[in-house]
Scaffold this active site. Structure first.
Site, PDB file in Angstrom:
ATOM      1  N   ASP A 103       0.866  -1.181   0.000  1.00 28.91           N
ATOM      2  CA  ASP A 103       0.000   0.000   0.000  1.00 28.91           C
ATOM      3  C   ASP A 103       0.900   1.229   0.000  1.00 28.91           C
ATOM      4  O   ASP A 103       1.226   1.788   1.043  1.00 28.91           O
ATOM      5  CB  ASP A 103      -0.916  -0.010   1.213  1.00 28.91           C
ATOM      6  CG  ASP A 103      -2.053   0.995   1.093  1.00 28.91           C
ATOM      7  OD1 ASP A 103      -2.066   1.749   0.094  1.00 28.91           O
ATOM      8  OD2 ASP A 103      -2.905   1.043   1.989  1.00 28.91           O
ATOM      9  N   VAL A 104       1.306   1.632  -1.207  1.00 30.89           N
ATOM     10  CA  VAL A 104       2.298   2.706  -1.352  1.00 30.89           C
ATOM     11  C   VAL A 104       1.715   3.953  -2.012  1.00 30.89           C
ATOM     12  O   VAL A 104       2.319   5.023  -1.966  1.00 30.89           O
ATOM     13  CB  VAL A 104       3.525   2.211  -2.137  1.00 30.89           C
ATOM     14  CG1 VAL A 104       4.215   1.080  -1.389  1.00 30.89           C
ATOM     15  CG2 VAL A 104       3.166   1.755  -3.543  1.00 30.89           C
ATOM     16  N   LYS A 105       0.585   3.809  -2.662  1.00 29.95           N
ATOM     17  CA  LYS A 105      -0.153   4.931  -3.273  1.00 29.95           C
ATOM     18  C   LYS A 105       0.762   5.876  -4.051  1.00 29.95           C
ATOM     19  O   LYS A 105       0.684   7.101  -3.915  1.00 29.95           O
ATOM     20  CB  LYS A 105      -0.948   5.701  -2.226  1.00 29.95           C
ATOM     21  CG  LYS A 105      -2.068   4.888  -1.583  1.00 29.95           C
ATOM     22  CD  LYS A 105      -2.925   5.735  -0.667  1.00 29.95           C
ATOM     23  CE  LYS A 105      -4.061   4.938  -0.056  1.00 29.95           C
ATOM     24  NZ  LYS A 105      -3.588   3.932   0.926  1.00 29.95           N
ATOM     25  N   ARG A 106       1.593   5.327  -4.881  1.00 36.61           N
ATOM     26  CA  ARG A 106       2.493   6.146  -5.684  1.00 36.61           C
ATOM     27  C   ARG A 106       1.750   6.755  -6.863  1.00 36.61           C
ATOM     28  O   ARG A 106       0.779   6.191  -7.369  1.00 36.61           O
ATOM     29  CB  ARG A 106       3.680   5.311  -6.183  1.00 36.61           C
ATOM     30  CG  ARG A 106       4.576   4.762  -5.083  1.00 36.61           C
ATOM     31  CD  ARG A 106       5.120   5.863  -4.199  1.00 36.61           C
ATOM     32  NE  ARG A 106       6.197   5.408  -3.349  1.00 36.61           N
ATOM     33  CZ  ARG A 106       6.194   5.452  -2.027  1.00 36.61           C
ATOM     34  NH1 ARG A 106       5.147   5.923  -1.393  1.00 36.61           N
ATOM     35  NH2 ARG A 106       7.231   5.043  -1.325  1.00 36.61           N
TER      36      ARG A 106
END
Length: 308
Positions: A103-106
Site C-alpha cells: 500500500d504505497v499509493k504512488r
C-alpha cells in the site's frame, strides 16, 4: 500474480486482506520493552518492535488468509530502520505463501513513475546484476496524473506478472471533494473506473486482469455501479469494520462467481486485543486475538455472501 491471489482466496475461502499498518500505540508493552532494551528508544528500537509485532501476528493468521497489505507510511515514519522492517515483513509474508499488496499509493510521471514501479514491483539493474528492491506482488497507485503515471507501472506488471490496485473511490469522508465531482455528466470516480477497465483489458490473466481498483466499503451504492464498469478488475475494498463498512454492504463488490473483490481490515485485526469484543485476550496474547478477529471477519463476510 492475480492467479495466485485467486488460488489463495479459493484455498482459504476468505476474500480478505489484513492491513499490516502498525502504530506504536498498538504494540504491547512487553514487545516494546524488549526492543528498547536491545536497541534503546531509537528508530532502530521502534523498527524492531514493529517487526516482532508483525511477525507474531503473521505467524498466527497466515493459514487463514490469502493476502496482507502493509502500508508503507507506517514504516517510513521510522526512517531507514522502518523501511528495513517493511522489507523484512514483505519477505516473511511471501515465505508464508501470502500475496503481498504494497500500500504505497504512488503517483508520478515518466522516469519517476518508472523508478517507483521498479522499487516496488520490479528489478533494478546494478552492474551485471538484476536485484529486487522491495518485491511486493501488487502496489496501490494514484491515477491523478493520468496514463503517464500508470503506464510505467503497467509495463513492469506485464514484465514481472505483478499487479496494481488503482485508487478509484476511496473510503475517507472527504473523498467526494474531488472524486464525486460531475464531469461530462458523470461523477469523476466513474470516469476513473472506465479508464481502469480500459487499462485492465491490456493486462489480462485467465479470468481477471492484473489491474484492479480500490473502492471503499463506506460507499456501497457507488461500489455497485463500479463493479459493473470494471467487470474484469479485482476490487480492493478498504473501510470494513473500524471505518464503518459492513459485510452486508459488500456483496455487490463481488461477481457472480464469488470472486472479484478482496476486503481489507487493518487495526480491526492487528489491534483486536484492544477491542472490548476480545477483552478475554491479554496483551501477551494479542496475536491470538488477531486470529480470532480474522475468523470472525471470514464468517461475517461469508454469511453476507451466502445470503445475497
Amino acid at each position: 500474480m492475480i492467479q495466485k491471489l485467486i488460488t489463495n482466496i479459493r484455498k482459504t475461502n476468505a476474500p480478505i486482506v489484513v492491513g499490516l499498518d502498525p502504530m506504536m500505540g498498538f504494540i504491547p508493552e512487553h514487545i516494546t520493552k524488549k526492543a528498547f532494551a536491545e536497541f534503546g528508544e531509537t528508530l532502530e528500537g521502534a523498527a524492531e518492535a514493529v517487526w516482532q509485532y508483525n511477525k507474531a501476528i503473521v505467524d498466527e493468521i497466515y493459514d487463514l488468509i490469502p493476502a496482507v497489505k502493509p502500508q508503507i507510511a507506517m514504516y517510513e515514519q521510522f526512517g531507514i530502520p522502518g523501511l528495513m522492517t517493511f522489507k523484512k515483513t514483505v519477505d516473511y509474508c511471501k515465505e508464508k505463501g501470502l500475496v503481498v499488496i504494497g500500500d504505497v499509493k504512488r503517483g508520478d510521471i515518466g522516469s519517476t513513475s518508472a523508478a517507483y514501479a521498479t522499487a516496488h514491483l520490479g528489478k533494478v539493474k546494478v552492474g551485471a546484476n538484476l536485484l529486487t528492491p522491495f518485491g511486493e506482488d501488487f502496489a496501490t497507485v494514484n491515477p491523478y496524473l493520468g496514463t503517464d503515471g500508470i503506464k510505467p507501472f503497467i509495463d513492469v506488471c506485464k514484465e514481472e506478472k505483478k499487479g496494481l490496485f488503482i485508487l478509484v473511490k476511496t473510503s475517507n469522508p472527504s473523498s467526494g471533494e474531488f472524486q464525486d465531482r460531475i464531469v461530462d455528466g458523470k461523477p469523476l470516480y466513474e470516469l476513473v473506473g472506465e479508464k481502469v477497465a480500459e487499462w485492465a483489458q491490456s493486462c489480462m490473466g485467465e479470468d481477471y486482469s492484473y489491474i484492479g481498483a480500490v473502492v471503499g466499503a463506506t460507499y456501497p451504492e457507488m461500489g455497485k455501479v463500479l463493479r459493473k464498469i470494471m467487470p474484469k478488475s479485482f476490487i480492493l475494498v478498504p473501510g470494513y469494520g473500524a471505518q464503518g463498512g459492513k459485510a452486508a454492504d459488500l456483496v455487490h463488490y463481488f461477481n457472480e462467481d464469488g470472486l472479484g473483490a478482496i476486503v481489507n481490515s487493518s487495526r480491526g485485526i492487528i489491534a483486536a486485543y484492544k477491542q472490548e469484543k476480545y477483552a478475554s485476550f491479554s496483551a501477551v496474547d494479542f496475536a491470538k486475538a488477531s486470529r480470532q478477529a480474522v475468523i470472525d471477519m471470514i464468517e461475517d463476510i461469508g454469511s453476507a455472501l451466502g445470503n445475497r
